[in-house]
Design an enzyme around this catalytic site. Sequence first.
Site, PDB file in Angstrom:
ATOM      1  CB  SER A   1      -0.965  -0.055   1.044  1.00  6.93           C
ATOM      2  OG  SER A   1      -1.688   1.313   1.411  1.00  6.93           O
TER       3      SER A   1
ATOM      4  CE1 TYR B   1      -3.976  -2.081   5.565  1.00 10.71           C
ATOM      5  CE2 TYR B   1      -2.658   0.116   4.846  1.00 10.71           C
ATOM      6  CZ  TYR B   1      -3.502  -1.317   4.321  1.00 10.71           C
ATOM      7  OH  TYR B   1      -3.917  -1.537   3.083  1.00 10.71           O
TER       8      TYR B   1
END
Length: 255
Positions: free
Chosen positions: A145, A158
């Site tokens: 990501s 995350y």
Amino acid sequence: MNTRWTLRGKKALITGATKGIGLAVAEEFADFGAELALVARNIEELNEVCSKFREKGVKCFGIQADVSKRENYEKIFNKIKKEWGSLDIFVNNVGTNIRKKTDEYSFEDYDFIMNTNLRSAFELSGLLFPLLRKSEQANIVFISSVAGQIHLKTGAVYAMTKAAINQLTKNLAVELASENIRVNAVAPWYIKTPLAETVLRNTEYKNEVLSRTPMNKIGEPKDVAAAVSFLCMPASAYITGQIINVDGGFTVNGF
């Protein structure tokens, strides 16, 4: 037949494969001729997706497993070994998130995100290595990501897992190059997936996302799947250790 731009006959394992990016990767792989092993937690969704692929003539089987739990890693390995005996492609797509401020995370939150996003990627890669080395040209692709490269409103944990995935990509690429195993990662910005839609329902937030994206649109799962497919093809045979951003220009955008 041009064999550089195909996945015909390749045996591909995809985690988190029944929705979002994982499903898009499976569909793209199938279109390019790959055989599929799909991993997901929900057995009903898994059976439904596999049935649809088989109806189209695609060789496909499912493995029900929650990769946040370590005891399921051997189950995945054993199934692949039994069905195929070797492996050409491993796409570590599965991922999750809990959005909180750093001081609000519980130990359980932290462990769940870390185990799902990072530990599964690390341990499955090592466990599957004996099967990957039997391929003449194997590939590992991690779904990372842009949160692993720049601050986003995803929460620290995350982002930590995705930054670690990026470094794991580079380390494994060097370690496994002599075994003809290439390792790359694809790092999306906002993509129309069930996980992203939970925050994109907020119109104000979605407009803020679009204002930061030069292409002024939210990405589609197929946009990510196309990059993953390319990285697994013979046409990309000299590419390894790379983090490919699929982000509409977000990470290169200034003020």
